[in-house]
Every structure is written in C-alpha cells, then in structure tokens.
Design a protein around this motif. Sequence first.
Motif, short mmCIF file in Angstrom:
data_model
loop_
_atom_site.label_atom_id
_atom_site.label_comp_id
_atom_site.label_asym_id
_atom_site.label_seq_id
_atom_site.Cartn_x
_atom_site.Cartn_y
_atom_site.Cartn_z
N PRO A 123 0.84 -1.20 0.00
CA PRO A 123 0.00 0.00 0.00
C PRO A 123 0.87 1.26 0.00
O PRO A 123 1.35 1.69 1.03
N ALA A 124 1.11 1.81 -1.19
CA ALA A 124 2.00 2.97 -1.33
C ALA A 124 1.26 4.25 -1.01
O ALA A 124 0.07 4.40 -1.31
N GLU A 125 1.98 5.19 -0.39
CA GLU A 125 1.43 6.50 -0.08
C GLU A 125 2.12 7.54 -0.95
O GLU A 125 3.16 7.27 -1.54
N ALA A 126 1.55 8.73 -1.02
CA ALA A 126 2.04 9.78 -1.92
C ALA A 126 3.52 10.11 -1.67
O ALA A 126 4.26 10.37 -2.61
N HIS A 127 3.96 10.08 -0.41
CA HIS A 127 5.34 10.46 -0.10
C HIS A 127 6.34 9.32 -0.31
O HIS A 127 7.55 9.54 -0.23
N ASP A 128 5.85 8.10 -0.56
CA ASP A 128 6.75 6.96 -0.71
C ASP A 128 7.55 7.07 -2.01
O ASP A 128 7.00 7.40 -3.06
N VAL A 129 8.83 6.80 -1.94
CA VAL A 129 9.70 6.81 -3.12
C VAL A 129 9.93 5.36 -3.53
O VAL A 129 10.40 4.55 -2.73
N ALA A 130 9.57 5.04 -4.76
CA ALA A 130 9.73 3.67 -5.24
C ALA A 130 11.20 3.35 -5.48
O ALA A 130 12.02 4.22 -5.77
N LEU A 131 11.53 2.07 -5.37
CA LEU A 131 12.87 1.59 -5.67
C LEU A 131 13.10 1.62 -7.18
O LEU A 131 12.16 1.49 -7.97
N ASP A 132 14.35 1.75 -7.58
CA ASP A 132 14.72 1.60 -8.98
C ASP A 132 14.85 0.12 -9.33
O ASP A 132 14.63 -0.28 -10.47
N ALA A 133 15.24 -0.68 -8.34
CA ALA A 133 15.46 -2.11 -8.57
C ALA A 133 15.41 -2.84 -7.25
O ALA A 133 15.47 -2.22 -6.18
N VAL A 134 15.30 -4.15 -7.34
CA VAL A 134 15.45 -5.00 -6.15
C VAL A 134 16.43 -6.11 -6.50
O VAL A 134 16.44 -6.60 -7.63
N LEU A 135 17.26 -6.46 -5.53
CA LEU A 135 18.24 -7.52 -5.71
C LEU A 135 17.94 -8.61 -4.69
O LEU A 135 17.95 -8.36 -3.48
N THR A 136 17.63 -9.80 -5.19
CA THR A 136 17.38 -10.97 -4.35
C THR A 136 18.27 -12.10 -4.83
O THR A 136 19.06 -11.94 -5.76
N GLU A 137 18.10 -13.26 -4.21
CA GLU A 137 18.89 -14.41 -4.65
C GLU A 137 18.57 -14.83 -6.08
O GLU A 137 19.33 -15.56 -6.72
N SER A 138 17.43 -14.38 -6.62
CA SER A 138 17.08 -14.69 -8.01
C SER A 138 17.75 -13.75 -9.00
O SER A 138 17.71 -13.98 -10.21
N GLY A 139 18.34 -12.66 -8.50
CA GLY A 139 19.00 -11.68 -9.38
C GLY A 139 18.44 -10.29 -9.17
O GLY A 139 17.70 -10.04 -8.22
N ILE A 140 18.81 -9.40 -10.08
CA ILE A 140 18.37 -8.00 -9.97
C ILE A 140 17.22 -7.77 -10.92
O ILE A 140 17.19 -8.30 -12.04
N ARG A 141 16.23 -7.01 -10.46
CA ARG A 141 15.06 -6.68 -11.28
C ARG A 141 14.90 -5.16 -11.24
O ARG A 141 14.72 -4.58 -10.18
N PHE A 142 14.97 -4.54 -12.40
CA PHE A 142 14.79 -3.09 -12.48
C PHE A 142 13.32 -2.78 -12.69
O PHE A 142 12.64 -3.44 -13.47
N PHE A 143 12.84 -1.74 -12.00
CA PHE A 143 11.43 -1.35 -12.09
C PHE A 143 11.23 -0.15 -12.99
O PHE A 143 10.14 0.08 -13.48
N ARG A 144 12.28 0.66 -13.15
CA ARG A 144 12.15 1.88 -13.95
C ARG A 144 13.26 1.89 -15.01
O ARG A 144 14.20 1.11 -14.92
N CYS A 145 13.13 2.76 -15.96
CA CYS A 145 14.10 2.83 -17.07
C CYS A 145 15.37 3.53 -16.60
O CYS A 145 15.62 4.68 -16.94
N ARG A 146 16.10 2.85 -15.76
CA ARG A 146 17.30 3.42 -15.19
C ARG A 146 18.25 2.28 -14.84
O ARG A 146 17.81 1.21 -14.49
N THR A 147 19.53 2.51 -14.94
CA THR A 147 20.48 1.46 -14.57
C THR A 147 21.40 2.01 -13.48
O THR A 147 21.56 3.21 -13.34
N ALA A 148 21.97 1.10 -12.73
CA ALA A 148 22.93 1.48 -11.69
C ALA A 148 24.27 1.74 -12.36
O ALA A 148 24.88 0.84 -12.91
N GLU A 149 24.71 3.00 -12.34
CA GLU A 149 25.93 3.37 -13.06
C GLU A 149 27.16 3.10 -12.22
O GLU A 149 27.13 3.21 -11.05
#
Length: 197
Positions: free
Chosen positions: A171-197
């Motif tokens: 349940p996201a609220e207006a002030h919440d900042v979404a992650l660009d990606a999540v890293l788990t044991e399955s690997g990295i998953r990007f949520f937005r059009c951005r890469t970790a430089e």
Amino acid sequence: MVSDHLSKAQIRIERLASRDALSVEERQSKSLEISTKGADALTPAAGTIVSGFLPIRSEADLRPLMDGLRKKRARICLPVILDRETIVFREFAKGAELVKTGFGTTGPDENAAVLDPQILLVPLSAFDANGHRIGYGAGHYDRAIARLHAKGLNPTLIGIAFDCQEVPSVPAEAHDVALDAVLTESGIRFFRCRTAE
C-alpha cells in the motif's frame, strides 16, 4: 501469499517472520547468491559512492558484494544513525574499525568521511513488483533519501531482500519513493528505465 488488503504493519510482521524462518544455512547461501548476482549486475564507475549495510537480525549479508564493488573501485559507505531521526553515510574503508551506531547496527566511527551515496542498497521488510517497499517502520531511509533529493541528488535505490519478502502489493502513499530495482537471490530486477551506473 499475503493478501492485498493488509496494512503495512501487518505485511512487515508477516514478511519479517518469513525471513526469520530461513535457516542460518539458507540465509548464508541466499546471501552469497545475492552478492554474486549483484556483483555481476552492478558496474559502477570508479569512484562511485555506494551505500551498503552490515546485516542485523535476519538480513542478507552484503559483505561479499561490498568487497566486490570495492574491487571495482567503488567507494563504500555505511549508514550511521545519529539520532532517532537522522542517518548519515560514513565511508567504510577496508579494514576500518567498526563501532555501535544505533538501531542494532555497526559502522565506521566519527573520524570517517561523510559521503552522499549515488547508489543506495536499501534493507527492507517487503517489496512488490512495482518497486514499492516497506521498511522497518522508523523512516530512516525515507528521510535520508528526502535529504539527498533536497540537495539535488537522485541516487539509484536498490532494495535488498530475499525472494520470500515479495508481496502482491504494497500500500504505497504519496510520499513513498519507489525503488529503482530490487536484488534478491534470483537476481536483480529493475522497475524503472534506469540502470545502476
């Protein structure tokens, strides 16, 4: 699986219980997978400031990942809780002595340089497929991210979790900042059009 109508507090309790239920051996194995896949996926330029963290409770152990990023010449820092409201990021030089830094954490002492991370590896309780996260309830990272944004900085936010911490919806609220990606044991998953430089 967690239902969509649960509150953040309920989701936090359930997902942390799921993480706590992993055996020490499972956590170690999954932490190594996270570190290996993270080191393969993240290619920061030399000098990039990356904030990691040392594990508390049943968190993933990122020490191998931080070592791998340091070998790629990234500058590593750790969060340090100054008071109930504020965390800063102190440089974690190889071999630096660690001290108790609040909220059950350890980190570099006050002699270490305070840095502004360009990539934040963020601990969390739960996350969903849209990159929304639930922290531990104290709001430390939310305020730290807000302070970086207020300075005109826009760090890449990568949540660190085990697969068992994913839920159908946060349940996201207006002030919440979404992650660009999540890293788990399955690997990295990007949520937005951005890469970790």
